[in-house]
Design a protein around this motif. Sequence first.
Motif, PDB file in Angstrom:
ATOM      1  N   SER A 332       0.739  -1.147  -0.050  1.00  0.00           N
ATOM      2  CA  SER A 332       0.063   0.299   0.014  1.00  0.00           C
ATOM      3  C   SER A 332       1.206   1.258  -0.475  1.00  0.00           C
ATOM      4  N   THR A 333       0.661   2.536  -0.169  1.00  0.00           N
ATOM      5  CA  THR A 333       1.146   3.667   0.044  1.00  0.00           C
ATOM      6  C   THR A 333       0.428   4.051   1.004  1.00  0.00           C
ATOM      7  N   GLU A 334       0.244   5.860   0.980  1.00  0.00           N
ATOM      8  CA  GLU A 334      -0.226   6.875   1.672  1.00  0.00           C
ATOM      9  C   GLU A 334      -1.288   7.043   1.150  1.00  0.00           C
ATOM     10  N   ALA A 335      -1.073   7.523  -0.356  1.00  0.00           N
ATOM     11  CA  ALA A 335      -2.097   7.010  -0.819  1.00  0.00           C
ATOM     12  C   ALA A 335      -3.670   5.960  -0.156  1.00  0.00           C
ATOM     13  N   ASP A 336      -3.308   4.808   0.106  1.00  0.00           N
ATOM     14  CA  ASP A 336      -4.410   4.240   0.400  1.00  0.00           C
ATOM     15  C   ASP A 336      -4.660   4.035   1.763  1.00  0.00           C
ATOM     16  N   GLY A 337      -3.632   4.896   2.491  1.00  0.00           N
ATOM     17  CA  GLY A 337      -3.870   5.045   4.089  1.00  0.00           C
ATOM     18  C   GLY A 337      -3.133   3.840   4.697  1.00  0.00           C
ATOM     19  N   GLY A 338      -1.836   3.728   3.869  1.00  0.00           N
ATOM     20  CA  GLY A 338      -1.086   2.838   4.808  1.00  0.00           C
ATOM     21  C   GLY A 338       0.300   2.741   4.513  1.00  0.00           C
ATOM     22  N   SER A 339       1.130   2.013   3.991  1.00  0.00           N
ATOM     23  CA  SER A 339       2.964   1.835   4.202  1.00  0.00           C
ATOM     24  C   SER A 339       3.362   0.087   3.912  1.00  0.00           C
ATOM     25  N   ASP A 340       3.523   0.467   2.477  1.00  0.00           N
ATOM     26  CA  ASP A 340       4.323  -1.368   2.003  1.00  0.00           C
ATOM     27  C   ASP A 340       3.735  -2.639   2.850  1.00  0.00           C
ATOM     28  N   ASP A 341       3.820  -3.310   3.630  1.00  0.00           N
ATOM     29  CA  ASP A 341       3.023  -4.267   4.005  1.00  0.00           C
ATOM     30  C   ASP A 341       1.800  -4.442   5.224  1.00  0.00           C
ATOM     31  N   SER A 342       1.407  -3.226   5.019  1.00  0.00           N
ATOM     32  CA  SER A 342       0.536  -2.847   6.406  1.00  0.00           C
ATOM     33  C   SER A 342      -0.821  -3.643   5.889  1.00  0.00           C
ATOM     34  N   ASP A 343      -1.344  -4.059   5.138  1.00  0.00           N
ATOM     35  CA  ASP A 343      -2.579  -4.618   5.095  1.00  0.00           C
ATOM     36  C   ASP A 343      -2.196  -5.846   3.993  1.00  0.00           C
ATOM     37  N   LEU A 344      -0.929  -6.300   4.415  1.00  0.00           N
ATOM     38  CA  LEU A 344      -0.579  -7.365   3.441  1.00  0.00           C
ATOM     39  C   LEU A 344      -0.635  -8.962   4.711  1.00  0.00           C
ATOM     40  N   GLU A 345      -2.021  -9.745   3.890  1.00  0.00           N
ATOM     41  CA  GLU A 345      -1.755 -11.647   4.911  1.00  0.00           C
ATOM     42  C   GLU A 345      -0.944 -12.062   4.004  1.00  0.00           C
ATOM     43  N   ILE A 346      -0.635 -12.803   4.551  1.00  0.00           N
ATOM     44  CA  ILE A 346       0.229 -13.645   3.432  1.00  0.00           C
ATOM     45  C   ILE A 346      -0.645 -15.204   4.125  1.00  0.00           C
ATOM     46  N   VAL A 347      -1.020 -15.508   3.267  1.00  0.00           N
ATOM     47  CA  VAL A 347      -1.779 -16.651   3.274  1.00  0.00           C
ATOM     48  C   VAL A 347      -1.348 -18.431   3.414  1.00  0.00           C
ATOM     49  N   ARG A 348      -0.107 -18.048   2.466  1.00  0.00           N
ATOM     50  CA  ARG A 348       0.263 -19.339   2.014  1.00  0.00           C
ATOM     51  C   ARG A 348       1.888 -18.869   2.048  1.00  0.00           C
ATOM     52  N   GLN A 349       2.824 -19.444   2.370  1.00  0.00           N
ATOM     53  CA  GLN A 349       4.235 -19.372   2.178  1.00  0.00           C
ATOM     54  C   GLN A 349       4.614 -20.779   1.609  1.00  0.00           C
ATOM     55  N   ALA A 350       5.091 -21.242   0.372  1.00  0.00           N
ATOM     56  CA  ALA A 350       5.279 -22.982   0.233  1.00  0.00           C
ATOM     57  C   ALA A 350       7.227 -22.716  -0.537  1.00  0.00           C
ATOM     58  N   LEU A 351       7.124 -23.858  -0.648  1.00  0.00           N
ATOM     59  CA  LEU A 351       8.624 -24.220  -1.694  1.00  0.00           C
ATOM     60  C   LEU A 351       7.606 -25.885  -2.263  1.00  0.00           C
TER      61      LEU A 351
END
Length: 428
Positions: A332-351
């Motif tokens: 997100s950006t400041e225009a979105d009301g946040g910055s960087d990963d403030s609203d990112l939810e990691i559902v899954r990480q995998a190899l």
Amino acid sequence: MSRADILPTTEAKSLRYHFYTGAFSPEHTRPPSTIHLVELAPELFSSASGHAGGFLAKDWFRPSVESLGAFSFDLHRKLADEHGGKEKWLYSPTTSLDYSLASKDNPTGGRGDDWLRHGTSRAQAAPAEAEGTTKTVKHAPTWLRREPGDRVEVISGPDTTAQLDPRRLCDFLLQESLDRGVRLHHPASVTNVSTDVRGELAGVRIVDEKLGIETDLPCTRIIIAAGVWSEKVFRGLFRHSKLRMPVGSLAGHSLVLRSPRWKGVEGDECHAIYTTHGEGFAPEIYARLGGDIFIGGVNSSDLPVPEVPGKAEVYGREIARLKKTTKALLGSTEADGGSDDSDLEIVRQALCFRPVTPRGTPIISRVPDEHLGVAMATRPGAEGGVYVATGHGPWGISMALGTGVVLAELAQGRPLSVDISALGLFDE
């Protein structure tokens, strides 16, 4: 019990293949109950079959596999149309885009095979556009974080690229197979093969890994579709064979993310974005129906392959590279009301581990009897044989249905739908 087709597999390809092949037509094969799927992994679809990006292409392939790629792409579309693929496994036609920052040129300069050998962008395999026909996009997907002076161009449209959730597709195909009578042994392994008085393949022994129960089954045909583990499965069954399948591994890390900023996708059309913006790799980003976004592209041919497929432990450094790039491209950006990963939810990480060959194309072939080892043969024609399908690299999901049809035709002695003469065990 009638003779059975045994499919020892430590990955999901055989599960994908043996539905949607016409293989259950009475005039061509025995009842579905004579087909046995053998899976050793504790969890089904726990490597590339469940954790891959699910990108499909029709014409991104080199000449030796272009007919198979196009054939399989059309089968994917037909299967989705006939069985509600949009709802069940998130099948969607996709617009594929190239994203370039103003300050960075594409450093890869390669095409097709480079993706396998050097980890560059899969987008390099896309068909070259005639000069002046590349379409610059003014309004890129809203979830893509833009920078002043960057450029987004269309490299393929929804008629030639699509995507899906591979785990959901595999779950659907497995259930369809079981509903038709196919038998699943899981977790289980095939410990040995047996021959008749003529020295021809006549049976296998299956061991239930939980209960320790052994079952002997009549068998004249074996199909090995075990991804990077195909060589290991083959050697376990044919211990006296000197054949070594030329199959290696290309490991890939990925993230699946979600954000309240993303309002799903624009209409019913999804996007795939390829870029060189990142921590020294070429990110691949797929926005799926339902609002999740997959990001991958951190690939390695050096990571050790687990003895048995499963939830491989991710490498923190590689995941950190993905997360840093995710902030830059999707944050997100400041225009979105946040910055960087403030609203990112990691559902899954995998190899996951994808099977690759030195020539960069898959193996779809009957194994010649002389390579099965001493005192071992198979019945001629469609009455017997040992078959292998592996080495699809990043295109396992994309080519899965077409490979299944051709593999069934090969094993049943029917005319082949596409030419696979260049996809044998040995280079022509």
